[in-house]
Write a protein that holds these residues in place. Structure first.
Motif, mmCIF file in Angstrom:
data_model
loop_
_atom_site.group_PDB
_atom_site.id
_atom_site.type_symbol
_atom_site.label_atom_id
_atom_site.label_comp_id
_atom_site.label_asym_id
_atom_site.label_seq_id
_atom_site.Cartn_x
_atom_site.Cartn_y
_atom_site.Cartn_z
ATOM 1 N N HIS A 104 0.837 -1.197 0.000
ATOM 2 C CA HIS A 104 0.000 0.000 0.000
ATOM 3 C C HIS A 104 0.879 1.257 0.000
ATOM 4 N N ASP A 105 1.925 1.260 0.798
ATOM 5 C CA ASP A 105 2.806 2.425 0.871
ATOM 6 C C ASP A 105 3.565 2.647 -0.432
ATOM 7 N N GLN A 106 4.067 1.562 -1.041
ATOM 8 C CA GLN A 106 4.779 1.695 -2.315
ATOM 9 C C GLN A 106 3.857 2.249 -3.399
ATOM 10 N N THR A 107 2.657 1.704 -3.475
ATOM 11 C CA THR A 107 1.702 2.154 -4.489
ATOM 12 C C THR A 107 1.329 3.610 -4.258
ATOM 13 N N GLY A 108 1.093 3.973 -3.008
ATOM 14 C CA GLY A 108 0.766 5.357 -2.690
ATOM 15 C C GLY A 108 1.884 6.323 -3.042
ATOM 16 N N SER A 109 3.120 5.899 -2.833
ATOM 17 C CA SER A 109 4.269 6.741 -3.181
ATOM 18 C C SER A 109 4.366 6.960 -4.685
ATOM 19 N N LEU A 110 4.128 5.899 -5.462
ATOM 20 C CA LEU A 110 4.161 6.030 -6.919
ATOM 21 C C LEU A 110 3.044 6.948 -7.407
ATOM 22 N N LEU A 111 1.842 6.782 -6.855
ATOM 23 C CA LEU A 111 0.714 7.608 -7.277
ATOM 24 C C LEU A 111 0.963 9.070 -6.933
ATOM 25 N N LEU A 112 1.476 9.327 -5.741
ATOM 26 C CA LEU A 112 1.784 10.702 -5.345
ATOM 27 C C LEU A 112 2.833 11.303 -6.249
ATOM 28 N N ALA A 130 12.193 7.079 -19.132
ATOM 29 C CA ALA A 130 13.286 6.623 -18.273
ATOM 30 C C ALA A 130 12.987 6.898 -16.802
ATOM 31 N N LEU A 131 11.730 6.759 -16.421
ATOM 32 C CA LEU A 131 11.363 6.942 -15.017
ATOM 33 C C LEU A 131 12.115 5.974 -14.115
ATOM 34 N N HIS A 132 12.273 4.740 -14.595
ATOM 35 C CA HIS A 132 12.915 3.698 -13.782
ATOM 36 C C HIS A 132 14.395 3.968 -13.549
ATOM 37 N N GLU A 133 14.977 4.824 -14.356
ATOM 38 C CA GLU A 133 16.390 5.167 -14.212
ATOM 39 C C GLU A 133 16.583 6.476 -13.453
ATOM 40 N N LEU A 134 15.757 7.476 -13.750
ATOM 41 C CA LEU A 134 16.025 8.841 -13.323
ATOM 42 C C LEU A 134 15.247 9.291 -12.099
ATOM 43 N N ASP A 135 14.095 8.696 -11.848
ATOM 44 C CA ASP A 135 13.282 9.119 -10.716
ATOM 45 C C ASP A 135 13.454 8.131 -9.566
ATOM 46 N N PRO A 136 13.912 8.564 -8.402
ATOM 47 C CA PRO A 136 14.204 7.641 -7.303
ATOM 48 C C PRO A 136 13.002 6.798 -6.858
ATOM 49 N N VAL A 137 11.799 7.360 -6.893
ATOM 50 C CA VAL A 137 10.616 6.623 -6.446
ATOM 51 C C VAL A 137 10.329 5.457 -7.387
ATOM 52 N N PHE A 138 10.386 5.702 -8.682
ATOM 53 C CA PHE A 138 10.124 4.639 -9.660
ATOM 54 C C PHE A 138 11.310 3.684 -9.758
ATOM 55 N N ARG A 139 12.510 4.196 -9.619
ATOM 56 C CA ARG A 139 13.688 3.328 -9.630
ATOM 57 C C ARG A 139 13.632 2.307 -8.493
ATOM 58 N N ASN A 140 13.152 2.753 -7.331
ATOM 59 C CA ASN A 140 13.112 1.890 -6.162
ATOM 60 C C ASN A 140 12.266 0.646 -6.385
#
Length: 325
Positions: A32-40, A108-118
């Protein structure tokens, strides 16, 4: 199907279902927390969009009018914004509020954005799933996006092999696999995905999306081999039972659910006719050299500054992948 190593995350039933149907719903893959962080974070990125310095690049799933300008072609190692087809009028002005005009943000969200990379490159659960599925020997991640299916305006995506996988990210042999994560509840009225189970066994890749020699992009037709004699002519005979519309099964999802999508399975989504948005995060994996050759004509190309990132520390020795060539 024999198991050569202990399973870490998926069950054998889930693995068998993926190879039979060409897709798999993995409930609660993100917390729930991971999903909420991505949505935010996705909403923050939407708020950051400024049309004043944007070339008004539109995203379309049509063969006849696909984007091919430099803003798109050079987005593989950047975070860029792409608009709905009808969000820009003939004079280049937005037809709706800026946040509701964006179709997707990538690539390149998975590379450049820390939330999506995580949740992508630094996710031990994802690595365990990849080891269990054994679809790839040594997979790399590429082409990540947040897709915004806006309420009342989010358009339909017609039947296709994954237009973000085998057609757009062509390898020899084909190895594209989509990872689609619901950030919000997905229902029959806001554009949940529908699949034709088993169609990956009978539907070859018929075209490729390529960079054209003279610039821009287009679709290149591929020769289609005759069907294999050991595969049923009716994919439903190889598929799980389910409530369907025609041959399609609509798959509702809860926030945090992961959908694994074989690059050759037919799927689609309808227009969002509800009052609720349907945001999703998606990225892709392909096998790396020497197991698969990534084609130089693909629209997205690795750069010296940003090569495709590997997922596993140690490659899978054997794979179970099934593809129609």
């Amino acid at each position: 199907m024999a198991v050569a190593q202990p399973l870490e995350y998926l069950s054998q039933t889930q693995i068998d279902k993926f190879y039979r149907d060409g897709y798999l719903i993995v409930p609660g893959f993100l917390s729930h927390d991971q999903t909420g962080s991505l949505l935010l974070r996705a909403k923050e990125l939407l708020d950051d969009f400024t049309p004043e310095d944007h070339p008004m690049t539109k995203f379309t799933t049509s063969d006849k009018d696909h984007i091919g300008d430099n803003y798109f072609l050079n987005s593989g190692d950047k975070i860029r914004y792409f608009l709905d087809e009808d969000a820009v009028d003939s004079s280049g002005r937005l037809t709706r509020d800026t946040a509701r005009a964006v179709n997707k943000i990538g690539h390149a969200l998975h590379e450049l954005d820390p939330v999506f990379r995580n949740v992508t490159l630094e996710n031990d659960r994802l690595k365990a799933l990849v080891r269990d599925l054994r679809f790839h020997h040594d997979p790399v991640a590429l082409q990540s996006m947040v897709i915004f299916k806006q309420s009342q305006t989010g358009g339909a995506v017609p039947e296709h092999n994954d237009s973000q996988s085998s057609t757009f990210l062509y390898t020899s042999p084909p190895s594209a696999l989509g990872f689609w994560i619901a950030l919000e509840k997905c229902t029959s009225t806001n554009g949940a995905l529908s699949f034709f189970p088993g169609s990956h066994l009978t539907t070859p890749i018929a075209k490729r999306f390529v960079r054209l020699p003279g610039g821009g992009t287009g679709f290149e037709q591929l020769a289609i081999p005759p069907p294999s004699s050991d595969i049923s002519e009716n994919p439903r005979e190889n598929a799980s039972e389910g409530v369907s519309e025609g041959n399609y099964v609509l798959e509702a999802c809860e926030p945090g659910d992961l959908v694994l999508i074989h690059g050759s399975v037919l799927h689609k989504s309808e227009r969002n006719t509800s009052a609720h948005t349907r945001f999703a995060y998606t990225f892709h994996m392909i096998d790396s050299s020497p197991y698969a050759k990534y084609d130089e004509k693909n629209w997205l190309q690795p750069t010296d500054a940003m090569p495709f990132s590997r997922i596993l520390n140690v490659p899978n020795e054997i794979t179970l992948s099934t593809a129609v060539h």
